[in-house]
Design a protein around this motif. Structure first.
Motif, PDB file in Angstrom:
ATOM      1  N   LYS A 193      54.255  21.306 -25.818  1.00 54.38           N
ATOM      2  CA  LYS A 193      54.685  19.441 -25.654  1.00 54.38           C
ATOM      3  C   LYS A 193      54.357  18.418 -26.143  1.00 54.38           C
ATOM      4  CE  LYS A 193      53.961  22.003 -20.659  1.00 54.38           C
ATOM      5  NZ  LYS A 193      53.502  21.499 -19.050  1.00 54.38           N
ATOM      6  N   VAL A 216      48.701  10.054 -22.486  1.00 58.19           N
ATOM      7  CA  VAL A 216      48.716  11.570 -21.621  1.00 58.19           C
ATOM      8  C   VAL A 216      48.986  12.679 -22.672  1.00 58.19           C
ATOM      9  CG1 VAL A 216      49.531  10.011 -19.471  1.00 58.19           C
ATOM     10  CG2 VAL A 216      51.328  10.700 -21.473  1.00 58.19           C
ATOM     11  N   ASN A 217      48.467  13.879 -22.131  1.00 57.90           N
ATOM     12  CA  ASN A 217      48.842  14.773 -23.422  1.00 57.90           C
ATOM     13  C   ASN A 217      48.354  16.308 -22.658  1.00 57.90           C
ATOM     14  OD1 ASN A 217      48.477  16.386 -25.488  1.00 57.90           O
ATOM     15  ND2 ASN A 217      46.476  16.076 -26.111  1.00 57.90           N
ATOM     16  N   SER A 218      49.112  16.901 -22.578  1.00 55.63           N
ATOM     17  CA  SER A 218      49.033  18.795 -22.259  1.00 55.63           C
ATOM     18  C   SER A 218      48.617  19.376 -23.429  1.00 55.63           C
ATOM     19  CB  SER A 218      50.407  19.100 -21.345  1.00 55.63           C
ATOM     20  OG  SER A 218      50.380  18.269 -20.085  1.00 55.63           O
ATOM     21  N   ASP A 230      44.416  25.807 -20.701  1.00 53.10           N
ATOM     22  CA  ASP A 230      45.180  24.890 -20.611  1.00 53.10           C
ATOM     23  C   ASP A 230      44.609  23.667 -20.487  1.00 53.10           C
ATOM     24  OD1 ASP A 230      47.654  25.340 -22.326  1.00 53.10           O
ATOM     25  OD2 ASP A 230      48.662  26.969 -20.244  1.00 53.10           O
ATOM     26  N   GLN A 231      45.591  22.576 -21.001  1.00 53.11           N
ATOM     27  CA  GLN A 231      44.264  21.262 -20.132  1.00 53.11           C
ATOM     28  C   GLN A 231      44.897  19.710 -19.480  1.00 53.11           C
ATOM     29  OE1 GLN A 231      41.053  20.316 -21.524  1.00 53.11           O
ATOM     30  NE2 GLN A 231      41.296  19.333 -23.059  1.00 53.11           N
ATOM     31  N   ASP A 232      44.962  19.404 -18.946  1.00 55.24           N
ATOM     32  CA  ASP A 232      46.240  17.892 -18.414  1.00 55.24           C
ATOM     33  C   ASP A 232      45.306  16.479 -18.600  1.00 55.24           C
ATOM     34  OD1 ASP A 232      48.217  19.657 -18.169  1.00 55.24           O
ATOM     35  OD2 ASP A 232      48.525  19.323 -15.901  1.00 55.24           O
ATOM     36  N   TYR A 258      40.364  15.262 -17.695  1.00 57.27           N
ATOM     37  CA  TYR A 258      40.987  16.513 -18.006  1.00 57.27           C
ATOM     38  C   TYR A 258      40.529  17.804 -16.865  1.00 57.27           C
ATOM     39  CZ  TYR A 258      38.646  15.122 -22.316  1.00 57.27           C
ATOM     40  OH  TYR A 258      37.855  14.726 -23.766  1.00 57.27           O
ATOM     41  N   THR A 259      42.191  17.610 -16.553  1.00 58.02           N
ATOM     42  CA  THR A 259      42.056  18.535 -15.797  1.00 58.02           C
ATOM     43  C   THR A 259      42.193  20.189 -16.195  1.00 58.02           C
ATOM     44  OG1 THR A 259      43.584  16.253 -14.407  1.00 58.02           O
ATOM     45  CG2 THR A 259      43.992  18.145 -13.441  1.00 58.02           C
TER      46      THR A 259
END
Length: 361
Positions: A193, A216-218, A230-232, A258-259
């Motif tokens: 991504k 925005v970044n994954s 993994d973090q969004d 951070y999600t």
């Protein structure tokens, strides 16, 4: 050796420029009485040793290549007093400007995000960026990453400030980028991504600049390891810069969320940082007193079953008083003293004194 070229061929000669700077630092950190890690390694260090080669052809095609021979970055983010310096590639980019209002860049560069990173290190007002920008390194206190973005590989569309009335009055500058979303020290993307950045600035003459940006970044943490996470990430920032009669004011507010979908206990963390800086360049002797207030809370809000307990009282507030000497020749001397006020869980006696000399060419 181009003397024999005809006029048509001479239009496509490269104009080359070699530049860079060396910054030598003397640092003293207060000895914390309760630890054996912080404040026990005072002394001299090489802060930067940058070498830059840049070139352009007819101001429409160009490149920039920059290395730094004094990079101290702990890739594991562990707290440690001493590390080896490395030589690392900083910028490696090519650009094409088909029209004055559009520049297309590809390669490794700074993503267009926070205000402090829009300036060269050699031109900044303090020895280091604010705590919210760069975080706390392992030799200075309990390690935490800041909210700035490291150099990344990708493509960018941007422009220099576009003024609607020659070189004064009202103008705008924009930047849009798609990058790997991971530090450019990695040989490839951390996953499949991309990250997307956007920045917009409003200018009034050379006096006032109002900026805002988001991304925005994954991303995948520790892509080289088997236990990947993994973090969004969603980040935004806004900033104001004022330059008038030798007075410089800079204020900024940045927030990043951070999600972690795979972590049920702590699925979301929001970090916040803000800072305000003031400097005055007196016109007679070259002295420039400075002051900065900077706040950083790496977990200003959390969500989850026990989020409030996991990240409690870890905020940092740094007050930096400085004096710069900027003579007319390319030497600069900077002296900073930083008073730290940290949350209970990360509190240390770690006030800091820095003295730096810089030579640019």
């Amino acid at each position: 050796w181009n003397a024999g070229l005809d006029d048509f061929e001479k239009r496509y000669q490269w104009r080359l420029q070699v530049g860079g700077y060396i910054r030598t630092l003397f640092s003293v950190i207060q000895d914390d009485p309760d630890t054996d890690i912080f404040g026990r390694n005072d002394g001299f260090m090489l802060a930067n040793a940058r070498l830059t080669l840049a070139g352009d052809m007819r101001n429409s095609l160009g490149f920039r290549f920059q290395i730094d021979g004094a990079v101290d970055r702990n890739l594991t983010n562990a707290t440690r007093p001493v590390a080896e310096l490395q030589t690392r590639l900083k910028d490696a980019l090519l650009w094409w400007k088909p029209i004055p209002q559009l520049r297309i860049t590809a390669g490794q560069f700074k993503p267009p995000f926070d205000a402090e990173e829009q300036y060269s290190r050699a031109d900044q007002l303090f020895v280091d960026n604010s705590v919210g920008n760069q975080g706390v390194h392992g030799s200075e206190g309990y390690n935490v990453n800041g909210l700035s973005r490291d150099r990344e590989a990708g493509v960018m569309l941007d422009s220099d400030p576009i003024f609607f009335n020659q070189k004064d009055g009202f103008g705008v500058r924009y930047a849009l980028a798609a990058t790997n979303g991971s530090s450019a020290i990695l040989s490839q993307n951390d996953n499949s991504k991309l990250a997307y950045y956007g920045r917009l600035e409003l200018h009034f003459d050379e006096l006032v600049k109002v900026g805002g940006a988001g991304y925005v970044n994954s991303e995948t943490l520790r892509p080289e390891a088997a236990d990947q996470i993994d973090q969004d990430v969603f980040g935004w920032t806004t900033d104001l810069t004022l330059n008038v009669a030798g007075l410089t004011l800079l204020g900024s507010l940045t927030q990043t969320t951070y999600t972690y979908d795979a972590i049920a206990v702590q699925p979301e963390v929001t970090a916040m940082a803000y800072q305000a800086s003031i400097a005055y360049q007196e016109p007679f002797f070259g002295f420039q007193p400075t002051f900065r207030y900077a706040f950083f809370d790496p977990s200003s809000s959390t969500s989850g079953q026990s989020g409030d307990q996991l990240f409690e009282s870890d905020e940092r507030t740094f007050y930096t008083l400085g004096l710069n000497y900027n003579p007319r020749y390319p030497i600069r001397v900077m002296v900073n003293y930083t008073v730290t006020a940290e949350g209970e869980s990360v509190a240390l006696d770690n006030n800091r004194f820095d003295a730096l000399i810089q030579l640019s060419w």
